[in-house]
Motif scaffolding. Structure first.
Motif, PDB file in Angstrom:
ATOM      1  N   UNK A   1       0.790  -1.229   0.000  1.00  0.00           N
ATOM      2  CA  UNK A   1       0.000   0.000   0.000  1.00  0.00           C
ATOM      3  C   UNK A   1       0.817   1.272   0.000  1.00  0.00           C
ATOM      4  N   UNK A   2       2.128   1.165   0.032  1.00  0.00           N
ATOM      5  CA  UNK A   2       2.956   2.366   0.111  1.00  0.00           C
ATOM      6  C   UNK A   2       3.020   3.143  -1.200  1.00  0.00           C
ATOM      7  N   UNK A   3       2.714   2.501  -2.318  1.00  0.00           N
ATOM      8  CA  UNK A   3       2.781   3.200  -3.610  1.00  0.00           C
ATOM      9  C   UNK A   3       1.421   3.744  -4.052  1.00  0.00           C
ATOM     10  N   UNK A   4       0.394   3.551  -3.262  1.00  0.00           N
ATOM     11  CA  UNK A   4      -0.936   4.012  -3.639  1.00  0.00           C
ATOM     12  C   UNK A   4      -0.964   5.533  -3.762  1.00  0.00           C
ATOM     13  N   UNK A   5      -1.727   6.001  -4.719  1.00  0.00           N
ATOM     14  CA  UNK A   5      -1.979   7.438  -4.880  1.00  0.00           C
ATOM     15  C   UNK A   5      -3.496   7.629  -4.876  1.00  0.00           C
ATOM     16  N   UNK A   6      -3.932   8.816  -4.477  1.00  0.00           N
ATOM     17  CA  UNK A   6      -5.351   9.068  -4.268  1.00  0.00           C
ATOM     18  C   UNK A   6      -5.765  10.391  -4.890  1.00  0.00           C
ATOM     19  N   UNK A   7      -6.999  10.436  -5.360  1.00  0.00           N
ATOM     20  CA  UNK A   7      -7.627  11.685  -5.801  1.00  0.00           C
ATOM     21  C   UNK A   7      -9.035  11.713  -5.243  1.00  0.00           C
ATOM     22  N   UNK A   8      -9.434  12.836  -4.697  1.00  0.00           N
ATOM     23  CA  UNK A   8     -10.821  13.057  -4.319  1.00  0.00           C
ATOM     24  C   UNK A   8     -11.338  14.102  -5.296  1.00  0.00           C
TER      25      UNK A   8
ATOM     26  N   UNK B   1      -2.667  -9.547  -0.797  1.00  0.00           N
ATOM     27  CA  UNK B   1      -2.829  -9.137   0.597  1.00  0.00           C
ATOM     28  C   UNK B   1      -3.740  -7.907   0.653  1.00  0.00           C
ATOM     29  N   UNK B   2      -4.369  -7.690   1.792  1.00  0.00           N
ATOM     30  CA  UNK B   2      -5.259  -6.541   1.955  1.00  0.00           C
ATOM     31  C   UNK B   2      -4.663  -5.600   2.999  1.00  0.00           C
ATOM     32  N   UNK B   3      -4.620  -4.322   2.656  1.00  0.00           N
ATOM     33  CA  UNK B   3      -4.051  -3.306   3.534  1.00  0.00           C
ATOM     34  C   UNK B   3      -5.053  -2.194   3.766  1.00  0.00           C
ATOM     35  N   UNK B   4      -4.866  -1.508   4.866  1.00  0.00           N
ATOM     36  CA  UNK B   4      -5.716  -0.388   5.243  1.00  0.00           C
ATOM     37  C   UNK B   4      -4.848   0.864   5.276  1.00  0.00           C
ATOM     38  N   UNK B   5      -5.346   1.944   4.687  1.00  0.00           N
ATOM     39  CA  UNK B   5      -4.629   3.216   4.682  1.00  0.00           C
ATOM     40  C   UNK B   5      -5.615   4.355   4.943  1.00  0.00           C
ATOM     41  N   UNK B   6      -5.103   5.418   5.566  1.00  0.00           N
ATOM     42  CA  UNK B   6      -5.879   6.630   5.797  1.00  0.00           C
ATOM     43  C   UNK B   6      -5.190   7.783   5.080  1.00  0.00           C
ATOM     44  N   UNK B   7      -5.977   8.578   4.378  1.00  0.00           N
ATOM     45  CA  UNK B   7      -5.468   9.726   3.641  1.00  0.00           C
ATOM     46  C   UNK B   7      -6.444  10.876   3.871  1.00  0.00           C
TER      47      UNK B   7
END
Length: 128
Positions: free
Chosen positions: A57-64, A92-98
């Motif tokens: 999950x460290x390479x995830x990027x997000x847009x709202x 694997x399943x990971x949880x992230x907060x942004x």
């Protein structure tokens, strides 16, 4: 040379990202490759916790992304989608907060907006 700063230049967001207001972008992507765990407004930030498959999950990027539409109700309503950019090919399943700075979607003359986030079970009140 004039290096004088404008008053707006002094604003520094404590959120991770800014909300994007773009109707065509809002209409072109699917926000379904994750699961919402929680979402809440803290000051001017929308804090979102999601889970998704990946390697870490460290390479995830997000847009709202905000649709740009404002429902004329009291309080007004805005429509948003969360985009997760996830190229990780692991099971694997990971949880992230942004968090996202909501300042760009404030409505002049109002002090509250109802946020309707696609895929999130309930609406969220943003008071400012």
């Amino acid at each position: 040379m004039n290096t004088q700063c404008e008053e707006d230049d002094d604003y520094l967001s404590v959120c991770d990202n800014l909300v994007i207001i773009d109707e065509s972008y809002y209409n072109t992507f699917d926000s379904g490759n994750f699961t919402f765990i929680d979402a809440e407004v803290i000051d001017n930030c929308l804090s979102v916790t999601i889970s998704a498959s990946g390697c870490d999950g460290n390479s995830w990027a997000y847009n709202l992304v905000d649709s740009g539409s404002i429902a004329e109700s009291l309080p007004e309503q805005r429509y948003l989608k969360l985009e997760l950019l996830n190229e990780e090919a692991c099971l694997a399943v990971f949880k992230r907060t942004v968090s996202f700075d909501l300042t760009p979607i404030k409505i002049e003359g109002s002090n509250e907006i109802i946020l309707n986030i696609e895929g999130f079970e309930s609406s969220i009140n943003y008071k400012y």
